[in-house]
Design a protein around this motif. Structure first.
Motif, PDB file in Angstrom:
ATOM      1  N   ARG A  63      -4.318   3.355  -4.342  1.00  0.00           N
ATOM      2  CA  ARG A  63      -3.750   3.184  -2.996  1.00  0.00           C
ATOM      3  C   ARG A  63      -2.629   2.155  -2.953  1.00  0.00           C
ATOM      4  NH1 ARG A  63      -9.311   2.968  -1.402  1.00  0.00           N
ATOM      5  NH2 ARG A  63     -10.067   5.039  -0.886  1.00  0.00           N
ATOM      6  N   SER A  64      -2.424   1.457  -4.080  1.00  0.00           N
ATOM      7  CA  SER A  64      -1.357   0.440  -4.096  1.00  0.00           C
ATOM      8  C   SER A  64      -0.808   0.306  -5.513  1.00  0.00           C
ATOM      9  CB  SER A  64      -1.902  -0.909  -3.636  1.00  0.00           C
ATOM     10  OG  SER A  64      -2.769  -1.422  -4.620  1.00  0.00           O
ATOM     11  N   ASN A  92      -8.655   6.565  -5.626  1.00  0.00           N
ATOM     12  CA  ASN A  92      -8.699   5.110  -5.488  1.00  0.00           C
ATOM     13  C   ASN A  92      -7.327   4.449  -5.662  1.00  0.00           C
ATOM     14  OD1 ASN A  92     -11.482   5.354  -5.285  1.00  0.00           O
ATOM     15  ND2 ASN A  92     -11.734   5.266  -7.514  1.00  0.00           N
ATOM     16  N   ASN A 139      -3.219  -1.326  -7.801  1.00  0.00           N
ATOM     17  CA  ASN A 139      -4.231  -0.385  -8.323  1.00  0.00           C
ATOM     18  C   ASN A 139      -3.711   0.316  -9.577  1.00  0.00           C
ATOM     19  OD1 ASN A 139      -5.308   0.799  -5.037  1.00  0.00           O
ATOM     20  ND2 ASN A 139      -6.023  -0.953  -6.244  1.00  0.00           N
ATOM     21  N   GLY A 151       0.366   4.283   1.267  1.00  0.00           N
ATOM     22  CA  GLY A 151       0.474   5.024   2.526  1.00  0.00           C
ATOM     23  C   GLY A 151       1.290   4.280   3.572  1.00  0.00           C
ATOM     24  N   ALA A 173       1.578  10.612  -4.722  1.00  0.00           N
ATOM     25  CA  ALA A 173       0.705   9.789  -5.560  1.00  0.00           C
ATOM     26  C   ALA A 173       0.342  10.548  -6.839  1.00  0.00           C
ATOM     27  CB  ALA A 173      -0.562   9.415  -4.800  1.00  0.00           C
ATOM     28  N   SER A 200      -0.347  11.825  -0.522  1.00  0.00           N
ATOM     29  CA  SER A 200      -1.232  12.127  -1.653  1.00  0.00           C
ATOM     30  C   SER A 200      -0.535  12.939  -2.741  1.00  0.00           C
ATOM     31  CB  SER A 200      -2.488  12.847  -1.167  1.00  0.00           C
ATOM     32  OG  SER A 200      -2.135  13.944  -0.366  1.00  0.00           O
ATOM     33  N   THR A 226       0.864  -1.195   0.000  1.00  0.00           N
ATOM     34  CA  THR A 226       0.000   0.000   0.000  1.00  0.00           C
ATOM     35  C   THR A 226       0.892   1.235   0.000  1.00  0.00           C
ATOM     36  OG1 THR A 226      -0.078  -0.019   2.408  1.00  0.00           O
ATOM     37  CG2 THR A 226      -1.860  -1.146   1.252  1.00  0.00           C
TER      38      THR A 226
END
Lengths: 85, 248
Positions: free
Chosen positions: A70-71, A68, A74, A36, A46, A43, A34
């Motif tokens: 988060r990993s 959305n 994803n 975070g 990201a 963020s 993940t």
């Protein structure tokens, strides 16, 4: 826009890109890591990943998809989905 | 030559008062202008013609800044039309002055939603574009009322003080991405908001202003174009009063 079959080893490329931004080596990063908790990606970082991927693969990631992400998984899924469109 | 030439600016509440002066000053300095307006289509249409006389392109979009989706559409339409946007001026605002004990919750809500949520909505709609391009300039219109507080303006002062806090926090958050965020605080300016006051009230107001006159919308607009220009490249998180010394 590239076809997913033409994306080549996009997973490795994305992992390297994420590793660069997270200031880690790609070997340290698992696919299900993940952003975070595992990687310390906030963020803003990201968003930097999103901007780099858009530029590299010439795709537009819709803004409503960004929260959305988060990993790493994803990101793989999203790039594959957008490249197949 | 102005370094604003060829850039694109979005100005909310652009059809009247300070917003209109900003539209004209940015256009005069060569920027393409997108402005939002709330009600008057006729005023907006006339302004588009005036702006285009400066040889720049212009879009006017009827927008309720209280609605995020409408704000998002403004940014998307700007990008579709101009392919770029570098400057955002959050100017749309209203006031509904009343002593607190007489103020209806609705009057509090309307002012906070237009002034503070409006600033949040429009900025949120534009910020991802600015972050991705690692370039952007945001100018938020506050007021001296947000610094010193003015009688009968608990709602307005709260909204404008909120804008200052919002801007300072955001300035720190996005500075590393080449985005500057600054605040302009006009005092008593010759606009519809002040122009409608009785003459005797205006005289009372002038007693409070060290420079002994009302400011003009153009004087505020010039500060906005300065903040958007490269001349202000080391300014962020700053709050600039344009008030003739009112809040000294």
């Amino acid at each position: 826009m590239p076809e997913v079959s033409n994306l080549g080893d996009y997973r490795s490329e994305i992992k390297k890109l994420v590793a660069d931004i997270a200031e880690k080596s790609p070997e340290e990063i698992k696919d299900d890591a993940t952003f975070g908790e595992d990687l310390g990606i906030d963020s803003m970082m990201a968003l930097e990943i999103v901007a780099s991927i858009e530029k590299k693969y010439k795709i537009i990631i819709p803004e409503n998809e960004i929260p959305n992400i988060r990993s790493l998984q994803n990101v793989y899924d999203l790039v594959a989905k957008l490249a197949m469109k | 030559m102005s370094d604003l030439r060829g850039k694109t600016v979005i100005i909310t509440g652009g059809s009247r008062g300070i917003g209109k002066a900003c539209c004209l000053e940015f256009a005069k300095q060569g920027a393409n202008v997108v402005f939002t307006f709330n009600k008057s289509q006729k005023e907006a249409d006339d302004l588009v013609v005036e702006i285009k006389k400066f040889g720049v392109d212009c879009l006017s979009l009827q927008t309720d800044v209280r609605d995020y989706d409408q704000c998002y559409a403004v940014v998307q339409k700007t990008l579709e039309h101009f392919k770029q946007v570098e400057i955002l001026v959050n100017n749309a605002g209203i006031k509904k002055d009343k002593a607190l004990f007489m103020m209806l919750a609705e009057e509090w809500k309307d002012v906070i939603e237009t002034n503070l949520y409006g600033t949040f909505n429009m900025t949120k709609a534009a910020i991802i574009t600015f972050l991705k391009q690692k370039k952007g300039c945001i100018i938020n219109m506050s007021s001296v009322s947000g610094i010193v507080g003015l009688v009968g303006q608990t709602n307005y002062s709260a909204s404008k003080a909120g804008i200052i806090g919002f801007s300072k926090a955001l300035a720190k958050e996005v500075a590393a991405y080449g985005i500057r965020v600054n605040v302009v605080c006009p005092g008593f300016i010759e606009t519809d908001m002040v122009g409608s006051l009785r003459e005797d009230l205006k005289k009372e107001i002038l007693k409070l202003v060290p420079l002994k006159r009302l400011g003009t919308p153009e004087e505020v607009a010039l500060i906005c174009t300065f903040l958007a220009s490269e001349k202000a490249s080391y300014l962020t998180g700053e709050v600039i009063r344009v008030d003739g010394g009112l809040a000294i």
